[in-house]
Design a protein around this motif. Structure first.
Motif, PDB file in Angstrom:
ATOM      1  N   GLY A  34       0.819  -1.129  -0.224  1.00  0.00           N
ATOM      2  CA  GLY A  34       0.271   0.034  -0.183  1.00  0.00           C
ATOM      3  C   GLY A  34       0.833   1.668   0.208  1.00  0.00           C
ATOM      4  N   SER A  35       0.467   1.944   1.368  1.00  0.00           N
ATOM      5  CA  SER A  35       1.310   3.320   0.690  1.00  0.00           C
ATOM      6  C   SER A  35       2.283   3.353   1.571  1.00  0.00           C
ATOM      7  CB  SER A  35       0.070   4.506   1.761  1.00  0.00           C
ATOM      8  OG  SER A  35       0.737   3.912   3.540  1.00  0.00           O
ATOM      9  N   GLY A  36       3.044   1.718   1.929  1.00  0.00           N
ATOM     10  CA  GLY A  36       4.077   1.656   3.093  1.00  0.00           C
ATOM     11  C   GLY A  36       4.144   2.089   4.516  1.00  0.00           C
ATOM     12  N   LEU A  37       2.682   2.598   4.827  1.00  0.00           N
ATOM     13  CA  LEU A  37       2.871   3.023   6.400  1.00  0.00           C
ATOM     14  C   LEU A  37       3.196   2.292   7.129  1.00  0.00           C
ATOM     15  CD1 LEU A  37       1.892   4.814   7.339  1.00  0.00           C
ATOM     16  CD2 LEU A  37      -0.576   4.257   7.932  1.00  0.00           C
ATOM     17  N   ASN A  38       2.997   0.640   7.406  1.00  0.00           N
ATOM     18  CA  ASN A  38       3.546  -0.271   8.212  1.00  0.00           C
ATOM     19  C   ASN A  38       4.968  -0.281   8.558  1.00  0.00           C
ATOM     20  OD1 ASN A  38       0.590  -0.663   9.003  1.00  0.00           O
ATOM     21  ND2 ASN A  38       0.934  -2.947   7.530  1.00  0.00           N
ATOM     22  N   PHE A  39       5.498  -0.831   7.222  1.00  0.00           N
ATOM     23  CA  PHE A  39       7.089  -0.520   7.230  1.00  0.00           C
ATOM     24  C   PHE A  39       7.503   1.094   7.478  1.00  0.00           C
ATOM     25  CE2 PHE A  39      10.561   1.261   4.629  1.00  0.00           C
ATOM     26  CZ  PHE A  39      11.804   0.240   5.259  1.00  0.00           C
ATOM     27  N   LEU A  40       7.058   1.440   7.068  1.00  0.00           N
ATOM     28  CA  LEU A  40       7.217   2.878   8.355  1.00  0.00           C
ATOM     29  C   LEU A  40       7.421   4.034   9.687  1.00  0.00           C
ATOM     30  CD1 LEU A  40       6.576   5.708   5.832  1.00  0.00           C
ATOM     31  CD2 LEU A  40       8.851   4.782   5.628  1.00  0.00           C
ATOM     32  N   ALA A  72       7.208   0.471  11.439  1.00  0.00           N
ATOM     33  CA  ALA A  72       8.243  -0.387  11.876  1.00  0.00           C
ATOM     34  C   ALA A  72       8.888   0.043  11.850  1.00  0.00           C
ATOM     35  CB  ALA A  72       8.271  -2.280  11.208  1.00  0.00           C
ATOM     36  N   TRP A  73      10.039   0.563  10.836  1.00  0.00           N
ATOM     37  CA  TRP A  73      11.811   1.310  11.353  1.00  0.00           C
ATOM     38  C   TRP A  73      11.715   2.182  12.267  1.00  0.00           C
ATOM     39  CZ3 TRP A  73      12.883   3.919   6.339  1.00  0.00           C
ATOM     40  CH2 TRP A  73      14.392   4.311   5.928  1.00  0.00           C
ATOM     41  N   GLN A  74      10.700   3.399  11.914  1.00  0.00           N
ATOM     42  CA  GLN A  74      10.763   4.357  13.294  1.00  0.00           C
ATOM     43  C   GLN A  74      11.216   3.403  14.676  1.00  0.00           C
ATOM     44  OE1 GLN A  74       7.341   6.119  14.621  1.00  0.00           O
ATOM     45  NE2 GLN A  74       8.310   8.256  14.783  1.00  0.00           N
ATOM     46  N   LEU A  75      10.434   1.808  14.867  1.00  0.00           N
ATOM     47  CA  LEU A  75      10.644   1.621  16.229  1.00  0.00           C
ATOM     48  C   LEU A  75      12.058   0.814  16.488  1.00  0.00           C
ATOM     49  CD1 LEU A  75       9.239   0.213  18.737  1.00  0.00           C
ATOM     50  CD2 LEU A  75       8.369  -1.291  17.652  1.00  0.00           C
ATOM     51  N   TRP A  76      11.773   0.968  15.798  1.00  0.00           N
ATOM     52  CA  TRP A  76      12.958  -0.783  15.120  1.00  0.00           C
ATOM     53  C   TRP A  76      14.520   0.382  15.150  1.00  0.00           C
ATOM     54  CZ3 TRP A  76      14.622  -5.351  14.386  1.00  0.00           C
ATOM     55  CH2 TRP A  76      15.973  -5.644  14.142  1.00  0.00           C
ATOM     56  N   GLU A  77      14.499   1.258  14.699  1.00  0.00           N
ATOM     57  CA  GLU A  77      15.761   2.678  15.012  1.00  0.00           C
ATOM     58  C   GLU A  77      15.749   3.199  16.434  1.00  0.00           C
ATOM     59  OE1 GLU A  77      15.343   6.740  12.918  1.00  0.00           O
ATOM     60  OE2 GLU A  77      16.877   5.301  11.630  1.00  0.00           O
ATOM     61  N   LEU A  88      15.078   2.075  19.076  1.00  0.00           N
ATOM     62  CA  LEU A  88      15.723   0.638  20.222  1.00  0.00           C
ATOM     63  C   LEU A  88      16.955  -0.099  20.286  1.00  0.00           C
ATOM     64  CD1 LEU A  88      12.316  -1.800  19.873  1.00  0.00           C
ATOM     65  CD2 LEU A  88      12.563  -0.028  21.467  1.00  0.00           C
ATOM     66  N   GLU A  89      17.397   0.726  21.428  1.00  0.00           N
ATOM     67  CA  GLU A  89      18.976   0.606  21.830  1.00  0.00           C
ATOM     68  C   GLU A  89      19.074  -0.654  21.169  1.00  0.00           C
ATOM     69  OE1 GLU A  89      20.367   1.668  25.686  1.00  0.00           O
ATOM     70  OE2 GLU A  89      19.793   3.605  25.286  1.00  0.00           O
ATOM     71  N   THR A  90      18.821  -1.690  21.154  1.00  0.00           N
ATOM     72  CA  THR A  90      19.076  -3.478  20.930  1.00  0.00           C
ATOM     73  C   THR A  90      18.953  -3.692  19.814  1.00  0.00           C
ATOM     74  OG1 THR A  90      16.575  -3.905  21.677  1.00  0.00           O
ATOM     75  CG2 THR A  90      17.902  -3.832  23.427  1.00  0.00           C
ATOM     76  N   THR A  91      18.327  -2.752  19.044  1.00  0.00           N
ATOM     77  CA  THR A  91      18.261  -3.125  17.362  1.00  0.00           C
ATOM     78  C   THR A  91      19.584  -2.507  16.746  1.00  0.00           C
ATOM     79  OG1 THR A  91      17.049  -1.561  16.520  1.00  0.00           O
ATOM     80  CG2 THR A  91      15.836  -3.662  17.507  1.00  0.00           C
ATOM     81  N   GLU A  92      20.575  -2.202  17.964  1.00  0.00           N
ATOM     82  CA  GLU A  92      21.811  -0.716  17.402  1.00  0.00           C
ATOM     83  C   GLU A  92      22.937  -1.933  16.165  1.00  0.00           C
ATOM     84  OE1 GLU A  92      25.121   2.507  18.152  1.00  0.00           O
ATOM     85  OE2 GLU A  92      24.024   1.120  19.816  1.00  0.00           O
ATOM     86  N   SER A  93      22.918  -2.755  15.836  1.00  0.00           N
ATOM     87  CA  SER A  93      24.048  -3.390  15.888  1.00  0.00           C
ATOM     88  C   SER A  93      23.395  -5.133  14.975  1.00  0.00           C
ATOM     89  CB  SER A  93      25.167  -4.332  16.162  1.00  0.00           C
ATOM     90  OG  SER A  93      24.079  -5.177  17.457  1.00  0.00           O
ATOM     91  N   CYS A  94      21.866  -4.705  15.385  1.00  0.00           N
ATOM     92  CA  CYS A  94      21.417  -5.915  13.730  1.00  0.00           C
ATOM     93  C   CYS A  94      20.583  -5.714  12.861  1.00  0.00           C
ATOM     94  CB  CYS A  94      19.878  -6.263  14.840  1.00  0.00           C
ATOM     95  SG  CYS A  94      20.541  -7.343  17.026  1.00  0.00           S
ATOM     96  N   GLN A  95      19.676  -5.807  11.770  1.00  0.00           N
ATOM     97  CA  GLN A  95      19.132  -5.837  10.648  1.00  0.00           C
ATOM     98  C   GLN A  95      17.835  -6.129  10.923  1.00  0.00           C
ATOM     99  OE1 GLN A  95      19.369  -7.673   6.569  1.00  0.00           O
ATOM    100  NE2 GLN A  95      20.775  -6.522   6.645  1.00  0.00           N
ATOM    101  N   LEU A  96      17.239  -5.179  10.494  1.00  0.00           N
ATOM    102  CA  LEU A  96      15.539  -5.514  10.138  1.00  0.00           C
ATOM    103  C   LEU A  96      14.976  -5.699   8.491  1.00  0.00           C
ATOM    104  CD1 LEU A  96      12.685  -5.324  10.728  1.00  0.00           C
ATOM    105  CD2 LEU A  96      12.267  -2.492  10.569  1.00  0.00           C
ATOM    106  N   HIS A  97      14.838  -6.631   7.966  1.00  0.00           N
ATOM    107  CA  HIS A  97      14.321  -7.587   6.111  1.00  0.00           C
ATOM    108  C   HIS A  97      13.003  -6.815   6.486  1.00  0.00           C
ATOM    109  CE1 HIS A  97      15.358  -8.763   3.269  1.00  0.00           C
ATOM    110  NE2 HIS A  97      15.145  -8.344   2.694  1.00  0.00           N
ATOM    111  N   PHE A  98      12.437  -6.355   5.487  1.00  0.00           N
ATOM    112  CA  PHE A  98      11.125  -5.792   5.622  1.00  0.00           C
ATOM    113  C   PHE A  98      10.608  -6.607   4.191  1.00  0.00           C
ATOM    114  CE2 PHE A  98       6.066  -4.004   4.638  1.00  0.00           C
ATOM    115  CZ  PHE A  98       6.339  -3.875   6.544  1.00  0.00           C
TER     116      PHE A  98
END
Length: 720
Positions: A73-79, A81-86, A88-98
């Motif tokens: 759709g408009s990508g709203l769900n992706f954005l 998720a990306w915002q929350l991922w960024e 959180l300190e625990t995701t700093e060295s991890c990779q999110l693949h959507f």
């Protein structure tokens, strides 16, 4: 080979805008997001429904998390998720693949208008809009954000087909597909799976075709132990469809005025939908002969030419932590960078005293591929590579630091090119930021030179200094470089050991990537690859000798790039089976003749400039008989020919056996004259194979790049 007019293309979404300024799908007569608060609903249903905050806070450093979505759709769900991922300190060295699918993608203009409703997400939406694929482009498009820490893989087309591409499974029988996925995947070391599903899309009552049993099968096929699901709907079609493939579901309170929504997970013993194989561990104990499961005659006809030769026979689920890359040119440095972005340490081994001294050592290289309106595999790869490369060099600031995003003109120098280029431009006529069709007068405005021809213009492309690029790519903290090391021997004994001609051990690692062009044939493991080299000479001319300034790259039978370090670079010659490393005056003359054809302003350049006054460089391009690069695992030649010997007698025989490959040995070779364009996508493909990630191209297209393709073709032609 079919033209774009006869090939299926993605149909854009037809959108209207209601009184509140919200987008409404005309195809499905449904809204894209809640009129109350689309962003809050996305967070409630998909992020909270999958317990992402809690799960991401428990991530192991260096790990990854994969999300699958129905209906981008408009990508709203992706954005969201990306915002929350960024944050959180625990995701700093991890990779999110959507990973998301969309049958009717929004146009870039509609996407921009829809996302403007969420100014709090502008940091993320601006990046998405800038990287959004040109329309209409069906198939897979992988977008890279946050220095590789966030990946978005989009599939434009039918949802079930898209998830088949993500799974890299074949169109054979159901049991064979499941076993293939259980044993190994097209992804080299281990099969990836989705950790959480966002089952979005238009309501099942208005879009029943998407919510099919086939879709739920694909969702199951891509799921692993305790994969979670969340969806806004509790419709029986969805709930029963999930339960029928093994998910446990329950209803919970819905968002806002919605009474209920659905969440669930896949129990550990429901990973593979095969009656006699209930877990991956049990599947791996079975012999590969299980893949010869009985197929109906109809299924065998359908699966012809879709044998499993590209799949790895012995899965290795051990993470690769350290990789050796042999070769410090464009292929090697791009590969090292892509691996490092996936948290894999890399040692580049280069025989010269510096990087990019061979074919990659020109002062300027054009980010160029041969573009065509045809949708054959090579044209498709060229287009995908061009789009990926321009985005890669722009987002990583390599255009700014190592070259110039000045635009590239592809001159239509004959009637055939005039037809093809104009048709290509027409195909993307709504995407002037990607490509434009220019008249001769418009070409002059862009390049600064008069033009004999109309041209295809890529405004976001340009040129790169390969030496500077390789140096910057290799500066990643996980990359080290060893110089003056001419590797001649590769040996595997638990790990890979590489040695020089004197037998001196140089380095060892979990995996090796051969990326040293036609020198790959010096290793017995890769000597069967059909590599050839083509001599090329480029010429350099002082800026004072040029009659006018060149503002953009101009490509015809030859090319010229804008000035760099008080010189213009132009050329180039092509000499097959020519090993002469010396600069030749005759080749300078040939380059001058190509140069004067590019513009009336250059008609007399060959008379004004003497070939013996020019400087230049000789390089040897590595290429293949089919012009595709070679990217993927290296086959064990003797074992492979034995396993697929039946193809000698019956080229269309169905052999449901995996291929035979050296454990954790890969190659990235043969870019020809398109190294700067091919390297970013090829490196990302190889890094995805090695790390067990979802591929950035379609499964069938990957076969055309696979190193074993030549061996299989030769068997089918009874040449080996």
């Amino acid at each position: 080979m079919t033209s774009s007019e006869n090939s299926p293309a993605t149909q854009l979404a037809s959108v209207s805008w209601n009184d509140d300024g919200l987008p409404v799908s005309k195809q499905f007569d449904d809204i894209y997001f809640s009129t109350a608060s689309g962003l809050e609903e996305s967070r409630y249903v998909f992020i909270d429904g999958n317990q992402l905050t809690e799960r991401w806070q428990q991530l192991i450093p260096g790990s990854g998390f994969n999300i699958g979505e129905t209906g981008f759709g408009s990508g709203l769900n992706f954005l969201a998720a990306w915002q929350l991922w960024e944050n959180l300190e625990t995701t700093e060295s991890c990779q999110l693949h959507f990973c998301s699918v969309e049958k009717y993608p929004l146009s870039p203009a509609d996407l921009k208008q829809a996302l403007a409703l969420w100014p709090q997400l502008s940091k993320y939406s601006d990046a998405l809009i800038n990287a959004y694929p040109p329309q209409p482009l069906s198939g897979i498009h992988q977008l890279v954000f946050n220095q590789g820490k966030v990946l978005l893989t989009l599939y434009f087309g039918e949802a079930a087909e898209g998830f088949s591409q993500f799974a890299a499974i074949d169109k054979a029988g159901e049991k064979v597909r499941s076993l293939i996925n259980a044993f190994k995947c097209a992804n080299g070391t281990r099969a990836p799976y989705i950790n959480a599903w966002f089952l979005d899309g238009f309501a099942p009552a208005k879009n029943p075709e998407m919510w099919s049993h086939e879709l739920f099968e694909k969702i199951k096929m891509l799921s692993g132990k305790n994969t979670s699901i969340a969806t806004f709907t509790v419709a029986g079609t969805v709930r029963k469809g999930l339960q029928n493939v093994g998910f446990e579901c329950k209803k919970i309170k819905g968002f806002g005025r919605k009474r209920e929504m659905l969440i669930g997970h896949l129990p550990a013993n429901q990973t593979f939908p095969v009656s006699d194989i209930t877990s991956q561990d049990e599947a791996l104990e079975k012999k590969p002969s299980l893949l010869t499961t009985q197929l109906s005659t109809k299924q065998r006809r359908r699966s012809q030419n879709e044998n499993s030769w590209h799949l790895i026979s012995t899965p290795d689920n051990k993470n690769i932590e350290h990789c050796i890359v042999i070769g410090g040119g464009l292929a090697g440095c791009h590969t090292a960078f892509a691996l490092a972005q996936k948290n894999i340490a890399v040692t580049i081994i280069e025989k010269e005293p510096s990087l990019a001294t061979q074919a990659s050592g020109n002062r300027q290289g054009v980010v160029y591929a041969k573009l065509s309106p045809f949708q054959d595999p090579l044209s498709t790869f060229n287009l995908n590579a061009q789009i990926y490369a321009d985005h890669f060099y722009q987002t990583h600031n390599f255009y700014r630091n190592c070259g110039d995003q000045c635009g590239v003109l592809h001159l239509a120098v004959n009637d055939r090119q005039q037809q093809l280029y104009s048709e290509f431009a027409k195909r993307f006529q709504g995407n002037k930021a990607f490509v434009q069709w220019l008249t001769r007068e418009q070409c002059q405005d862009v390049s600064g030179l008069k033009s004999h021809y109309n041209a295809l213009y890529l405004p976001t492309s340009g040129w790169i200094n390969p030496v500077k690029l390789c140096r910057q790519l290799s500066q990643h903290p996980l990359i080290t470089v060893k110089y003056y090391q001419d590797i001649t021997t590769l040996e595997h004994n638990g790990s890979w050991h590489v040695s020089n001609a004197s037998g001196q051990h140089i380095c060892q690692a979990d995996a090796v990537v051969i990326a040293n062009a036609f020198y790959a044939q010096q290793f017995h493991q890769s000597q069967h690859l059909p590599l050839k080299h083509i001599r090329g000479q480029v010429s350099h001319i002082d800026t004072d000798l040029m009659p006018t300034q060149v503002k953009s790259v101009i490509c015809g039978d030859g090319y010229i790039a804008p000035a760099h370090d008080n010189h213009y670079t132009f050329g180039a010659t092509f000499g097959l089976n020519d090993d002469d490393q010396r600069l030749r005056h005759s080749d300078h003359t040939e380059n001058l003749n190509k140069l004067k054809v590019l513009s009336p302003d250059l008609d007399g350049i060959d008379a004004q400039v003497k070939p013996d006054t020019l400087s230049g460089k000789v390089g040897f391009r590595c290429t293949t008989p089919d012009y595709f690069p070679i990217v993927g695992p290296v086959a064990r030649f003797e074992d492979m020919t034995q396993s697929f010997a039946l193809l000698r007698k019956k080229a269309k025989a169905v052999i449901d056996e995996p291929g035979a490959y050296h454990q954790n040995l890969f190659c990235n070779l043969a870019y020809g004259s398109r190294g700067l364009c091919y390297a970013p996508l090829s490196a990302q493909l190889l890094a995805s194979l090695i790390s067990g990630d979802f591929l950035p191209i379609e499964r069938q297209l990957y076969r055309y790049l696979h190193p074993a393709r030549f061996l299989i073709r030769d068997l089918m032609r009874n040449k080996v």
